[in-house]
Design an enzyme around this catalytic site. Structure first.
Site, mmCIF file in Angstrom:
data_model
loop_
_atom_site.group_PDB
_atom_site.id
_atom_site.type_symbol
_atom_site.label_atom_id
_atom_site.label_comp_id
_atom_site.label_asym_id
_atom_site.label_seq_id
_atom_site.Cartn_x
_atom_site.Cartn_y
_atom_site.Cartn_z
ATOM 1 N N GLN A 73 -14.606 40.378 42.123
ATOM 2 C CA GLN A 73 -13.242 39.884 42.289
ATOM 3 C C GLN A 73 -13.190 38.669 43.200
ATOM 4 O O GLN A 73 -12.374 37.767 43.020
ATOM 5 C CB GLN A 73 -12.342 40.989 42.842
ATOM 6 C CG GLN A 73 -12.169 42.153 41.899
ATOM 7 C CD GLN A 73 -11.723 41.698 40.516
ATOM 8 O OE1 GLN A 73 -10.603 41.236 40.340
ATOM 9 N NE2 GLN A 73 -12.597 41.808 39.545
ATOM 10 N N HIS A 76 -13.216 35.200 41.672
ATOM 11 C CA HIS A 76 -12.044 34.746 40.935
ATOM 12 C C HIS A 76 -11.371 33.556 41.605
ATOM 13 O O HIS A 76 -10.993 32.582 40.965
ATOM 14 C CB HIS A 76 -11.005 35.870 40.840
ATOM 15 C CG HIS A 76 -11.087 36.674 39.581
ATOM 16 N ND1 HIS A 76 -10.933 36.144 38.332
ATOM 17 C CD2 HIS A 76 -11.292 38.004 39.390
ATOM 18 C CE1 HIS A 76 -11.048 37.098 37.422
ATOM 19 N NE2 HIS A 76 -11.271 38.236 38.040
ATOM 20 N N GLU A 141 -4.320 46.190 43.222
ATOM 21 C CA GLU A 141 -4.309 45.889 41.786
ATOM 22 C C GLU A 141 -5.383 46.718 41.081
ATOM 23 O O GLU A 141 -5.119 47.379 40.084
ATOM 24 C CB GLU A 141 -4.578 44.403 41.577
ATOM 25 C CG GLU A 141 -4.672 43.997 40.109
ATOM 26 C CD GLU A 141 -5.137 42.564 39.942
ATOM 27 O OE1 GLU A 141 -5.001 42.036 38.821
ATOM 28 O OE2 GLU A 141 -5.645 41.959 40.904
ATOM 29 N N HIS A 142 -6.605 46.660 41.590
ATOM 30 C CA HIS A 142 -7.713 47.453 41.051
ATOM 31 C C HIS A 142 -8.191 48.416 42.133
ATOM 32 O O HIS A 142 -8.471 47.992 43.257
ATOM 33 C CB HIS A 142 -8.896 46.561 40.658
ATOM 34 C CG HIS A 142 -8.539 45.433 39.758
ATOM 35 N ND1 HIS A 142 -8.446 44.122 40.201
ATOM 36 C CD2 HIS A 142 -8.258 45.403 38.441
ATOM 37 C CE1 HIS A 142 -8.120 43.338 39.198
ATOM 38 N NE2 HIS A 142 -7.992 44.089 38.112
ATOM 39 N N ASP A 175 -11.745 44.637 32.702
ATOM 40 C CA ASP A 175 -11.484 43.241 32.337
ATOM 41 C C ASP A 175 -11.798 42.972 30.871
ATOM 42 O O ASP A 175 -11.047 42.291 30.168
ATOM 43 C CB ASP A 175 -12.353 42.301 33.180
ATOM 44 C CG ASP A 175 -11.776 42.047 34.553
ATOM 45 O OD1 ASP A 175 -10.578 42.265 34.745
ATOM 46 O OD2 ASP A 175 -12.541 41.624 35.434
ATOM 47 N N HIS A 234 41.841 48.900 34.904
ATOM 48 C CA HIS A 234 40.911 49.964 34.546
ATOM 49 C C HIS A 234 41.666 51.287 34.399
ATOM 50 O O HIS A 234 41.487 52.028 33.433
ATOM 51 C CB HIS A 234 39.832 50.126 35.635
ATOM 52 C CG HIS A 234 38.733 49.115 35.558
ATOM 53 N ND1 HIS A 234 38.941 47.775 35.749
ATOM 54 C CD2 HIS A 234 37.391 49.271 35.319
ATOM 55 C CE1 HIS A 234 37.782 47.126 35.648
ATOM 56 N NE2 HIS A 234 36.832 48.014 35.373
#
Length: 243
Positions: A73, A76, A141-142, A175, A234
């Site tokens: 990761q 990235h 996230e992971h 992935d 109303h």
């Protein structure tokens, strides 16, 4: 199409591109900002931030595996976040050593090193209970559970985008091959958001149907609330049906 210009084209339409109702999918900083700007004119799935991984490791984990997964990761983006939470001081030390060692061989060395130097962390927890508290606070996230009987601890995870169980379910499996959608909530948003899925392409409507008798049974309550709010039209919408 891709890029911020594609987000604008989809949101508002062009001579050759029809305006859409919803834009989904990840992108770079420019795409994320563009999606945020057009939200409201169209729907979006989420604002996807830098990639992140959290590996929960006990003494059964192979430090070399953990390090490799953290670096998967880190390469990235310089802003990617790679965190190891472990119940073992020995594993913590070995993971740090392996990260430093494996980092040297990466083609994207500069990117991965910047990520690790700025956002890489190894956190030592007293026990698994505390480790899961930390994991749920991060809401990664992971999340990789590289612990004994990982499946038995699945219920301890309250917040995570995608969960990888065991020592042979590394994040890159998700992935490229495993199947679940890999557009995932980042930056702690897994506390209230889910991975992109079929339900993101569906919507529903509320349906209300009362008979006259059923409406009149509740009429007094509705009129009282409406009049209290000063919304007399109303209330009259209900009262007119009393005849």
């Amino acid at each position: 199409m891709g890029g911020a210009q594609a987000v604008a084209a989809f949101a508002y339409g062009t001579e050759t591109i029809k305006k859409v109702d919803k834009i989904v999918g990840p992108g770079n900083d420019f795409v994320a900002r563009a999606k945020k700007w057009v939200y409201g004119d169209v729907a979006i799935d989420m604002i996807a931030g830098p990639s992140e991984i959290c590996v929960l490791a006990d003494e059964s984990a192979n430090p070399a595996y953990v390090a490799a997964d953290l670096l998967s990761q880190a390469e990235h983006d310089e802003a990617a976040r790679s965190i190891c939470v472990t119940t073992s001081e020995k594993v913590a030390k070995q993971v740090a050593e392996e990260v430093a060692k494996q980092l040297q061989d990466l083609e994207r060395y500069d990117v991965a090193k910047a990520s690790i130097d700025t956002y890489g962390q190894v956190v030592i927890a007293q026990d698994l209970r505390e480790a899961f508290e930390i994991v749920n606070l991060i809401a990664p996230e992971h999340l990789q559970l590289m612990i004994e009987n990982a499946t038995d601890h699945l219920s301890d995870v309250k917040h995570a985008g995608a969960i990888f169980l065991g020592h042979y379910s590394p994040e890159p499996l998700g992935d490229y091959l495993a199947g679940p959608n890999h557009t995932l909530p980042t930056s702690g948003t897994a506390k209230f958001a889910s991975p992109l899925g079929v339900y993101d392409f569906m919507k529903k409507s509320s349906i209300i149907r009362y008979t006259k008798e059923a409406l009149l049974k509740e009429a007094d309550y509705i009129e009282t609330i409406a009049n209290t709010e000063g919304l007399t039209a109303h209330a009259k919408s209900i009262a007119i049906r009393r005849d």
